[in-house]
Design an enzyme around this catalytic site. Structure first.
Site, short mmCIF file in Angstrom:
data_model
loop_
_atom_site.label_atom_id
_atom_site.label_comp_id
_atom_site.label_asym_id
_atom_site.label_seq_id
_atom_site.Cartn_x
_atom_site.Cartn_y
_atom_site.Cartn_z
N CYS A 81 7.01 49.31 3.44
CA CYS A 81 6.55 48.53 2.29
C CYS A 81 7.54 48.70 1.14
CB CYS A 81 5.16 48.99 1.86
SG CYS A 81 4.58 48.22 0.33
N TYR B 34 -7.50 1.88 5.66
CA TYR B 34 -6.59 0.85 5.17
C TYR B 34 -6.44 -0.36 6.10
CZ TYR B 34 -3.40 3.60 8.17
OH TYR B 34 -2.81 4.28 9.20
N LYS C 86 10.61 3.58 3.17
CA LYS C 86 10.46 5.02 3.04
C LYS C 86 11.38 5.58 1.98
CE LYS C 86 9.33 7.29 6.81
NZ LYS C 86 9.37 7.92 8.15
N LYS D 90 2.20 4.65 1.35
CA LYS D 90 2.30 5.20 2.70
C LYS D 90 1.91 6.68 2.65
CE LYS D 90 5.34 5.50 6.73
NZ LYS D 90 5.04 6.92 7.01
N CYS E 156 -1.59 50.80 -2.57
CA CYS E 156 -0.27 50.24 -2.88
C CYS E 156 -0.36 49.48 -4.21
CB CYS E 156 0.15 49.31 -1.75
SG CYS E 156 1.74 48.53 -1.97
N GLU F 108 0.84 -1.20 0.00
CA GLU F 108 0.00 0.00 0.00
C GLU F 108 0.87 1.24 0.00
OE1 GLU F 108 -1.92 -1.81 3.63
OE2 GLU F 108 -3.61 -0.69 2.85
N ASP G 89 1.07 10.43 3.52
CA ASP G 89 1.73 11.37 4.42
C ASP G 89 0.66 12.22 5.09
OD1 ASP G 89 4.45 13.79 4.05
OD2 ASP G 89 3.82 12.54 5.71
N CYS H 50 1.12 45.83 4.72
CA CYS H 50 1.04 47.20 4.23
C CYS H 50 -0.44 47.55 4.20
CB CYS H 50 1.65 47.32 2.84
SG CYS H 50 1.33 48.92 2.06
N CYS I 290 5.41 50.85 -1.77
CA CYS I 290 4.89 52.22 -1.59
C CYS I 290 5.51 52.95 -0.41
CB CYS I 290 3.37 52.18 -1.44
SG CYS I 290 2.82 51.48 0.13
#
Length: 680
Positions: free
Chosen positions: A407, A227, A312, A118, A430, A116, A120, A425, A410
């Protein structure tokens, strides 16, 4: 010898402490700062040292624990049978050793494997009582987990009630995760709102399931694969998977029953090369002996089942030099730092830039310009800085980092709001914010304005022809023709962009065509916080017009399907702003569609037919097929059940789905047969 012994004693203590911290970051905070591979190597080293110095072993050593501690936010529940981790390896030769070990222990080779992917994500134990979901419990420390039932119940692909024949008491284990595209969309949405982005789908899924407010969880794109049938027992793991599927629960179509180690190796080699093509992240392959009686014969160690192992994949990591930290301003004003790198190849692509998240992230890792940094791809998609090679630092050339106070676009003073890590900002004029809002309005999922790409938006804003997306509908040919600008590319080269007759006509045609888009597209294009495509359609369908929506109270909004308090507050605040009302008036006067119309069905051939679309298709995309089904009155289903009337199947349709369709006697047709049926 005494000095060496003292050094090893100190290393043992240090490793124990460090691994406890990493366990806590991984399982509780869902915020790991090292790779799984490095963690596993450290754990093996600690096991070796503890074997050498058993008298120094910590009773609560990480080598004795399956996972991490227990969060105190939820009620804790003891697992009826422990949720053990799996032994793992990064070596294919150790898979052969695993197979040889099993043969030696049971004295024959008359067994099979189930291989199967694996996933994450976050492990979960589901308990069904009399066919209904009763409890969902996290792994916790393997013996006791957190009751997260209310959060798990929000997962859209999980059935709360079972189908067919089932016993009164069932325990099934699985993995909660996020698909890569859904995760990217979530991060883009958060970035647009000026919120922190997540490092990867795994961390996001794990953090989400631990949230206190289930209405917040419901807004996150969680998915689940089941599973392992824990109880009642089946004769084989494969039979257990088929039972889970037959009860209407979601299993992975990629699991495979392998007759021997050679078939198993073929499966491992295939997915090691093809894993990038999946819609979700995997970090390896799980291998289990299939026959339950042999599993019982093999038994368990103190931590792992002897009949299973995890192979893995190694995480690829490269180093390069961070040349400069620059800043991006999003449409909400969020200012994000970016690492500009010496070009380096990672997993087949050239990486020039990587995410630095925010000031806190940079400060915690002490990242500096001119440092040599370690780069990984989060979920093998988004490049990110994961560490600094401090020993290669020149302190003369790499002074400590300080976040900007103004910023970059601007020069307004940046603001860091209480409880947030992002700098903002707050000048709505801007230029990058203006450009971002126009780009969102013109994007494919909103008004889809052809001819209005990022370069054209930049040109028109910089030439002060656009200050807001509503100004698009005032543009004329004379204003646009021959407008030009020199753009400096990231590599320092210059490029002239200008609007000539063809591009001007295409743009004006695209703007005119956008007036045909339905109300929900306009509503999404406004960029109201928390209002994505689905929410926009729900609001448009409920309130029918922008005037009705603007007059809605918070209570009216909250009574709309899938609209929670936060969305209601955001929408109410948007329409309480007089400027936004003026924008809507201007768009309406310009001829945009601000009234909702029900989509007319092309035909009623598939009226009330419940249809599942599965597999890969040659002539049409899955989305096109699903839209066609809806246009002809069909009702789409995400999974096969006893109520399914028809399956449109393509290539690579999973064996579990095929078996379930056969068991339920559901007809499967090809895309060509579907079209012939509709043309009928």
């Amino acid at each position: 010898a005494i000095i060496m012994s003292l050094k090893l004693h100190e290393e043992l203590r240090s490793l124990t402490k460090e691994l406890k911290e990493h366990n806590y970051r991984y399982y509780i905070l869902a915020d790991p700062i090292i790779s799984d591979q490095k963690f596993d190597l450290m754990l093996k080293r600690l096991e070796y040292l503890e074997a050498q110095f058993p008298q120094l072993k910590d009773p609560n050593s990480p080598t004795e624990k399956v996972g991490g501690g227990i969060t105190k936010k939820f009620q804790t529940i003891a697992h009826e049978s422990p949720m053990l981790s799996l032994g793992n390896t990064y070596s294919k030769s150790e898979l052969v050793d695993f197979d040889n070990r099993i043969q030696k222990m049971i004295g024959h080779s008359n067994y099979t494997y189930v291989a199967e992917l694996k996933f994450d994500g976050l492990a979960i134990s589901l308990h069904y009582r009399n066919g209904r979901l009763d409890k969902a419990i996290t792994r916790g420390d393997g013996q006791v987990g957190d009751d997260v039932t209310k959060n798990v119940q929000t997962i859209k692909s999980l059935n709360h009630s079972l189908e067919g024949d089932f016993p009164s008491k069932i325990e099934i284990r699985g993995e909660i995760f996020m698909h890569k595209m859904a995760f990217e969309r979530l991060n883009l949405q958060r970035e647009g709102k000026g919120q922190n982005t997540f490092a990867n789908p795994r961390n996001c899924a794990a953090g989400t399931i631990k949230m206190q407010d289930s209405s917040e969880v419901a807004q996150r794109p969680l998915d689940i694969f089941l599973y392992h049938l824990v109880s009642p027992n089946a004769s084989s793991h494969w039979e257990g998977l088929n039972r889970i599927s037959a009860w209407g629960l979601k299993t992975s179509e990629y699991a495979k029953r392998c007759n021997d180690i050679n078939e198993l190796m073929d499966f491992v080699n295939y997915w090691e090369n093809e894993k990038q093509k999946l819609s979700f992240d995997i970090d390896g392959i799980v291998i289990k002996v299939n026959e339950i009686e042999i599993q019982k014969q093999l038994g368990y160690t103190s931590k792992f089942p002897r009949w299973a192992i995890s192979y893995k994949f190694a995480t690829e990591q490269v180093t390069t030099r961070l040349k400069k930290i620059t800043y991006q301003v999003g449409r909400t004003g969020a200012v994000t730092p970016v690492a500009n790198l010496e070009v380096v190849n990672l997993l087949g692509t050239n990486v020039k830039r990587a995410s630095l998240h925010n000031e806190d992230f940079i400060s915690k890792m002490d990242i500096r310009e001119n440092d040599v940094v370690k780069i990984e791809k989060g979920g093998e998609i988004i490049p990110k800085v994961v560490g600094v090679v401090v020993e290669k630092r020149s302190y003369q050339d790499s002074p400590p980092f300080h976040f900007i106070s103004k910023c970059p676009a601007c020069f307004s003073t940046l603001v860091k709001r209480d409880g947030e890590a992002i700098h903002y900002c707050e000048n709505s004029s801007c230029p990058p914010q203006i450009k971002g809002r126009i780009a969102h309005f013109a994007s494919r999922k909103a008004l889809d304005i052809e001819g209005l790409g990022s370069e054209t938006i930049e040109l028109l804003v910089d030439k002060k022809l656009l200050f807001h997306f509503k100004d698009l509908y005032q543009l004329s040919y004379d204003q646009l023709f021959d407008v030009s600008k020199i753009i400096v590319n990231p590599d320092g080269t210059e490029k002239k962009i200008s609007l000539k007759e063809k591009s001007v006509n295409n743009l004006l045609m695209g703007i005119e065509k956008s007036k045909e888009k339905p109300f929900e597209k306009v509503l999404f294009g406004l960029g109201i916080r928390y209002v994505g495509e689905t929410v926009a359609k729900k609001l448009a369908k409920k309130f029918k017009s922008w005037e009705s929506l603007s007059n809605a109270t918070r209570e009216d909004l909250e009574q709309t399907e899938e609209i929670g308090t936060k969305i209601a507050e955001s929408v109410f605040a948007y329409f309480s702003n007089q400027f936004n009302i003026e924008v809507l008036n201007d768009l309406q006067n310009a001829g945009l569609n601000l009234v909702f119309f029900e989509e007319a069905k092309v035909s009623r051939i598939l009226e009330n037919q419940k249809i599942v679309v599965s597999g890969v298709f040659s002539h049409f995309s899955r989305k096109d097929i699903q839209q066609t089904i809806e246009n002809h009155g069909g009702i789409l289903q995400g999974s096969i059940s006893s109520k399914t009337n028809l399956i449109v199947g393509g290539e690579n349709m999973g064996p579990a789905k095929l078996a379930k369709a056969k068991k339920l006697n559901i007809k499967i047709i090809s895309e060509k047969e579907l079209i012939n049926m509709l043309d009928g």
